[in-house]
Motif scaffolding. Structure first.
Motif, PDB file in Angstrom:
ATOM      1  N   SER A  46       0.829  -1.202   0.000  1.00 19.07           N
ATOM      2  CA  SER A  46       0.000   0.000   0.000  1.00 19.07           C
ATOM      3  C   SER A  46       0.871   1.262   0.000  1.00 19.07           C
ATOM      4  N   ASN A  47       1.878   1.256   0.842  1.00 16.26           N
ATOM      5  CA  ASN A  47       2.798   2.383   0.946  1.00 16.26           C
ATOM      6  C   ASN A  47       3.562   2.585  -0.373  1.00 16.26           C
ATOM      7  N   ILE A  48       4.056   1.500  -0.941  1.00 13.30           N
ATOM      8  CA  ILE A  48       4.795   1.568  -2.213  1.00 13.30           C
ATOM      9  C   ILE A  48       3.879   2.119  -3.302  1.00 13.30           C
ATOM     10  N   SER A  49       2.654   1.656  -3.339  1.00 11.42           N
ATOM     11  CA  SER A  49       1.700   2.130  -4.355  1.00 11.42           C
ATOM     12  C   SER A  49       1.460   3.633  -4.241  1.00 11.42           C
ATOM     13  N   GLN A  50       1.374   4.132  -3.022  1.00 10.53           N
ATOM     14  CA  GLN A  50       1.192   5.574  -2.815  1.00 10.53           C
ATOM     15  C   GLN A  50       2.400   6.354  -3.340  1.00 10.53           C
ATOM     16  N   HIS A  51       3.589   5.841  -3.066  1.00 11.19           N
ATOM     17  CA  HIS A  51       4.800   6.517  -3.534  1.00 11.19           C
ATOM     18  C   HIS A  51       4.937   6.422  -5.058  1.00 11.19           C
ATOM     19  N   LEU A  52       4.532   5.306  -5.630  1.00 15.65           N
ATOM     20  CA  LEU A  52       4.534   5.184  -7.091  1.00 15.65           C
ATOM     21  C   LEU A  52       3.594   6.217  -7.710  1.00 15.65           C
ATOM     22  N   ALA A  53       2.441   6.420  -7.088  1.00 16.06           N
ATOM     23  CA  ALA A  53       1.487   7.419  -7.586  1.00 16.06           C
ATOM     24  C   ALA A  53       2.096   8.813  -7.542  1.00 16.06           C
ATOM     25  N   CYS A  54       2.833   9.121  -6.485  1.00 11.26           N
ATOM     26  CA  CYS A  54       3.506  10.412  -6.370  1.00 11.26           C
ATOM     27  C   CYS A  54       4.541  10.570  -7.479  1.00 11.26           C
ATOM     28  N   LEU A  55       5.369   9.558  -7.657  1.00 15.54           N
ATOM     29  CA  LEU A  55       6.413   9.614  -8.686  1.00 15.54           C
ATOM     30  C   LEU A  55       5.817   9.729 -10.085  1.00 15.54           C
ATOM     31  N   LYS A  56       4.746   9.010 -10.312  1.00 17.30           N
ATOM     32  CA  LYS A  56       4.077   9.073 -11.616  1.00 17.30           C
ATOM     33  C   LYS A  56       3.425  10.434 -11.812  1.00 17.30           C
ATOM     34  N   GLY A  57       2.795  10.945 -10.762  1.00 18.16           N
ATOM     35  CA  GLY A  57       2.151  12.249 -10.831  1.00 18.16           C
ATOM     36  C   GLY A  57       3.129  13.375 -11.104  1.00 18.16           C
ATOM     37  N   CYS A  58       4.357  13.231 -10.611  1.00 14.30           N
ATOM     38  CA  CYS A  58       5.400  14.233 -10.837  1.00 14.30           C
ATOM     39  C   CYS A  58       6.093  14.043 -12.186  1.00 14.30           C
ATOM     40  N   GLY A  59       5.712  12.994 -12.922  1.00 10.25           N
ATOM     41  CA  GLY A  59       6.318  12.772 -14.229  1.00 10.25           C
ATOM     42  C   GLY A  59       7.700  12.153 -14.187  1.00 10.25           C
ATOM     43  N   ILE A  60       8.072  11.577 -13.054  1.00  8.03           N
ATOM     44  CA  ILE A  60       9.410  10.997 -12.912  1.00  8.03           C
ATOM     45  C   ILE A  60       9.439   9.563 -13.422  1.00  8.03           C
ATOM     46  N   ILE A  61       8.322   8.854 -13.262  1.00  8.35           N
ATOM     47  CA  ILE A  61       8.222   7.477 -13.751  1.00  8.35           C
ATOM     48  C   ILE A  61       6.999   7.342 -14.650  1.00  8.35           C
ATOM     49  N   VAL A  62       6.960   6.223 -15.351  1.00 11.69           N
ATOM     50  CA  VAL A  62       5.806   5.878 -16.182  1.00 11.69           C
ATOM     51  C   VAL A  62       5.414   4.442 -15.875  1.00 11.69           C
ATOM     52  N   GLY A  63       4.154   4.130 -16.158  1.00 11.81           N
ATOM     53  CA  GLY A  63       3.661   2.775 -15.994  1.00 11.81           C
ATOM     54  C   GLY A  63       3.212   2.231 -17.341  1.00 11.81           C
ATOM     55  N   ARG A  64       3.510   0.961 -17.580  1.00 14.53           N
ATOM     56  CA  ARG A  64       3.144   0.316 -18.842  1.00 14.53           C
ATOM     57  C   ARG A  64       2.366  -0.948 -18.517  1.00 14.53           C
ATOM     58  N   GLN A  65       1.123  -1.009 -19.007  1.00 15.38           N
ATOM     59  CA  GLN A  65       0.257  -2.168 -18.775  1.00 15.38           C
ATOM     60  C   GLN A  65       0.665  -3.313 -19.697  1.00 15.38           C
ATOM     61  N   GLU A  66       0.833  -4.486 -19.112  1.00 16.03           N
ATOM     62  CA  GLU A  66       1.093  -5.699 -19.884  1.00 16.03           C
ATOM     63  C   GLU A  66       0.289  -6.817 -19.234  1.00 16.03           C
ATOM     64  N   GLY A  67      -0.821  -7.179 -19.886  1.00 13.95           N
ATOM     65  CA  GLY A  67      -1.726  -8.156 -19.283  1.00 13.95           C
ATOM     66  C   GLY A  67      -2.318  -7.583 -18.017  1.00 13.95           C
ATOM     67  N   LYS A  68      -2.234  -8.351 -16.936  1.00 14.55           N
ATOM     68  CA  LYS A  68      -2.795  -7.865 -15.672  1.00 14.55           C
ATOM     69  C   LYS A  68      -1.776  -7.098 -14.832  1.00 14.55           C
ATOM     70  N   TYR A  69      -0.571  -6.935 -15.335  1.00 18.78           N
ATOM     71  CA  TYR A  69       0.479  -6.261 -14.588  1.00 18.78           C
ATOM     72  C   TYR A  69       0.791  -4.883 -15.164  1.00 18.78           C
ATOM     73  N   VAL A  70       1.196  -3.974 -14.260  1.00 20.86           N
ATOM     74  CA  VAL A  70       1.716  -2.669 -14.673  1.00 20.86           C
ATOM     75  C   VAL A  70       3.201  -2.683 -14.348  1.00 20.86           C
ATOM     76  N   TYR A  71       4.003  -2.382 -15.350  1.00 17.70           N
ATOM     77  CA  TYR A  71       5.447  -2.306 -15.180  1.00 17.70           C
ATOM     78  C   TYR A  71       5.840  -0.840 -15.056  1.00 17.70           C
ATOM     79  N   TYR A  72       6.578  -0.520 -13.986  1.00 16.96           N
ATOM     80  CA  TYR A  72       7.009   0.843 -13.737  1.00 16.96           C
ATOM     81  C   TYR A  72       8.476   1.004 -14.111  1.00 16.96           C
ATOM     82  N   GLY A  73       8.776   2.133 -14.746  1.00 18.02           N
ATOM     83  CA  GLY A  73      10.146   2.438 -15.117  1.00 18.02           C
ATOM     84  C   GLY A  73      10.363   3.940 -15.097  1.00 18.02           C
ATOM     85  N   LEU A  74      11.621   4.336 -15.190  1.00 15.87           N
ATOM     86  CA  LEU A  74      11.941   5.757 -15.243  1.00 15.87           C
ATOM     87  C   LEU A  74      11.379   6.353 -16.522  1.00 15.87           C
TER      88      LEU A  74
END
Length: 106
Positions: A47-75
């Protein structure tokens, strides 16, 4: 010379200002990972990691890529990777000053 919006700069830098977010960024610096992989690598709470991922994504630092049922996060791009590397280079030079700084505001 670039016109600097200081408020926007502070908002962007906020994305780098938490230990968990730095751990996440280091974890995905070289390859994309799912939330589960990140949780396992940094021994965090999902839960905590997901919140921080949302912050990083919201700031445009990371992106998420959907592949099947998974989202892959990268810079977001190579510049973010270079910025993380530059943080390490600069920190190596000023580490003793940072360690003894009494003016740090939490």
């Amino acid at each position: 010379m670039l016109k600097v919006d200081h408020d926007m700069k502070v908002k962007f830098l906020h994305g780098f200002s938490h230990k968990t977010r730095i751990q996440i960024l280091e974890c995905i610096k070289e390859e994309e990972k799912t939330v589960s992989q990140i949780v396992e690598d940094i021994q965090g709470n999902q839960s905590n990691i997901s919140q921080h991922l949302a912050c990083l994504k919201g700031c445009g630092i990371i992106v998420g890529r959907q592949e099947g049922k998974y989202v892959y996060y990268g810079l977001r791009n190579q510049q973010v990777r270079e910025l993380l590397t530059m943080f390490d280079v600069v920190l190596e030079d000023v580490e003793s000053d940072v360690a003894t700084c009494e003016n740090h505001i939490e």
